[in-house]
Design a protein around this motif. Sequence first.
Motif, PDB file in Angstrom:
ATOM      1  N   VAL A  16       1.032  -1.205   0.158  1.00 55.97           N
ATOM      2  CA  VAL A  16      -0.090   0.002  -0.005  1.00 55.97           C
ATOM      3  C   VAL A  16       0.887   1.381  -0.094  1.00 55.97           C
ATOM      4  CG1 VAL A  16      -1.814   1.178   1.067  1.00 55.97           C
ATOM      5  CG2 VAL A  16      -1.631  -1.286   1.433  1.00 55.97           C
TER       6      VAL A  16
ATOM      7  N   THR B  98      -1.680  -1.272  -4.198  1.00 57.07           N
ATOM      8  CA  THR B  98      -2.731  -0.467  -4.138  1.00 57.07           C
ATOM      9  C   THR B  98      -2.321   0.882  -3.502  1.00 57.07           C
ATOM     10  OG1 THR B  98      -5.213  -0.164  -3.720  1.00 57.07           O
ATOM     11  CG2 THR B  98      -3.867  -1.067  -1.816  1.00 57.07           C
ATOM     12  N   THR B  99      -3.256   2.032  -3.830  1.00 58.13           N
ATOM     13  CA  THR B  99      -2.485   3.414  -3.416  1.00 58.13           C
ATOM     14  C   THR B  99      -3.238   4.236  -2.330  1.00 58.13           C
ATOM     15  OG1 THR B  99      -4.059   4.147  -5.090  1.00 58.13           O
ATOM     16  CG2 THR B  99      -1.730   3.558  -5.620  1.00 58.13           C
ATOM     17  N   THR B 100      -4.497   3.517  -1.716  1.00 61.15           N
ATOM     18  CA  THR B 100      -5.109   4.439  -0.757  1.00 61.15           C
ATOM     19  C   THR B 100      -5.165   3.402   0.501  1.00 61.15           C
ATOM     20  OG1 THR B 100      -7.453   3.857  -1.200  1.00 61.15           O
ATOM     21  CG2 THR B 100      -6.360   5.612  -2.409  1.00 61.15           C
TER      22      THR B 100
ATOM     23  N   GLU C  55       0.608  -7.640  -5.028  1.00 61.17           N
ATOM     24  CA  GLU C  55      -0.706  -6.768  -5.231  1.00 61.17           C
ATOM     25  C   GLU C  55      -0.252  -5.235  -4.802  1.00 61.17           C
ATOM     26  OE1 GLU C  55      -5.180  -8.071  -4.554  1.00 61.17           O
ATOM     27  OE2 GLU C  55      -3.927  -9.001  -3.000  1.00 61.17           O
TER      28      GLU C  55
ATOM     29  N   GLN D 247       6.988  -3.218  -6.675  1.00 62.17           N
ATOM     30  CA  GLN D 247       6.207  -4.124  -7.132  1.00 62.17           C
ATOM     31  C   GLN D 247       6.790  -5.084  -8.128  1.00 62.17           C
ATOM     32  OE1 GLN D 247       2.423  -3.194  -9.647  1.00 62.17           O
ATOM     33  NE2 GLN D 247       1.464  -5.049  -8.693  1.00 62.17           N
TER      34      GLN D 247
ATOM     35  N   ASP E  74       1.356   5.159  -1.934  1.00 63.74           N
ATOM     36  CA  ASP E  74       0.450   6.189  -2.779  1.00 63.74           C
ATOM     37  C   ASP E  74       1.409   6.959  -3.627  1.00 63.74           C
ATOM     38  OD1 ASP E  74       1.640   7.420  -0.399  1.00 63.74           O
ATOM     39  OD2 ASP E  74       0.227   9.081  -0.917  1.00 63.74           O
TER      40      ASP E  74
ATOM     41  N   ASP F 267      -8.569   1.137   0.463  1.00 63.07           N
ATOM     42  CA  ASP F 267      -8.263   0.009  -0.418  1.00 63.07           C
ATOM     43  C   ASP F 267      -7.573  -0.943  -0.081  1.00 63.07           C
ATOM     44  OD1 ASP F 267      -8.658   1.795  -3.610  1.00 63.07           O
ATOM     45  OD2 ASP F 267     -10.084   1.205  -2.127  1.00 63.07           O
ATOM     46  N   GLY F 268      -6.418  -0.596   0.580  1.00 64.47           N
ATOM     47  CA  GLY F 268      -5.589  -1.473   1.263  1.00 64.47           C
ATOM     48  C   GLY F 268      -5.975  -2.328   2.525  1.00 64.47           C
TER      49      GLY F 268
ATOM     50  N   LEU G 219      -8.403  -4.861   0.748  1.00 63.73           N
ATOM     51  CA  LEU G 219      -7.674  -6.032   0.176  1.00 63.73           C
ATOM     52  C   LEU G 219      -6.865  -6.816   1.483  1.00 63.73           C
ATOM     53  CD1 LEU G 219      -5.766  -4.277  -2.913  1.00 63.73           C
ATOM     54  CD2 LEU G 219      -7.735  -5.948  -2.779  1.00 63.73           C
TER      55      LEU G 219
END
Length: 226
Positions: free
Chosen positions: A6, A30-32, A28, A17, A8, A35-36, A39
């Motif tokens: 995670v 993600t940026t917020t 995986e 990644q 941003d 959302d992190g 997930l």
Amino acid sequence: MKLLIVEDEPKTGDYLQQGLREAGFAVELTTTGPDGLHLALEGDHDLLILDVMLPGLNGWQLLQRLREQGRKVPVLFLSARDQVEDRVKGLELGADDYLVKPFSFAELLARVRTIVRRGRSGVETTVLRVADLELDLLRRRVSRGGKRIDLTAKEFGLLELLLLRQGEVLPRSLIASQVWDMNFDSDTNVIEVAVRRLRAKIDDGFEPKLIQTVRGMGYVLELPQS
Ligand code: CA
């Protein structure tokens, strides 16, 4: 081995990644914060790599929510902030490691491998410690200052409870139900007696004294404030 990042900052996220994929991990990204969290709650990751400053929910809040849901997934924090209190805060919340930006990818990879290996072997917290007192849950052994201490089963259970909830004042009623499996009867002094015996074994002849009585409330195990 599945990792969740995670982060941003797109450049850092993509770089991590890509590097971790090349090192053989499923990754995986993600940026917020929200959302992190989503997930992390959905998936079964072997490790989370969390930036601290994130939109929506910061890394600490994310970790706190996860732990509140009983998720024990290992966490490595990445942060540009290198103040000691930040590091302590992350570790207090149950992070496994903390890496300050900028860091080298080689170092990140080494830490990731260490944490993942430790998680897999299942030998995380089998030894509880405070000061020079150690309680080994697997071997059912206690020592202080390297000296072996023999405890009865009840004394061991009592010490385990105090150590697991270090710094918390535990009422006698709670100790009674957790260690003696009985309802608290204020006429009995079984807990006082057990605490006195335990103290004689782990605190007498040692400094600092670890088991404190909080009058009218119960007992707490902690390092005295100096
Ligand atoms: Ca950030």
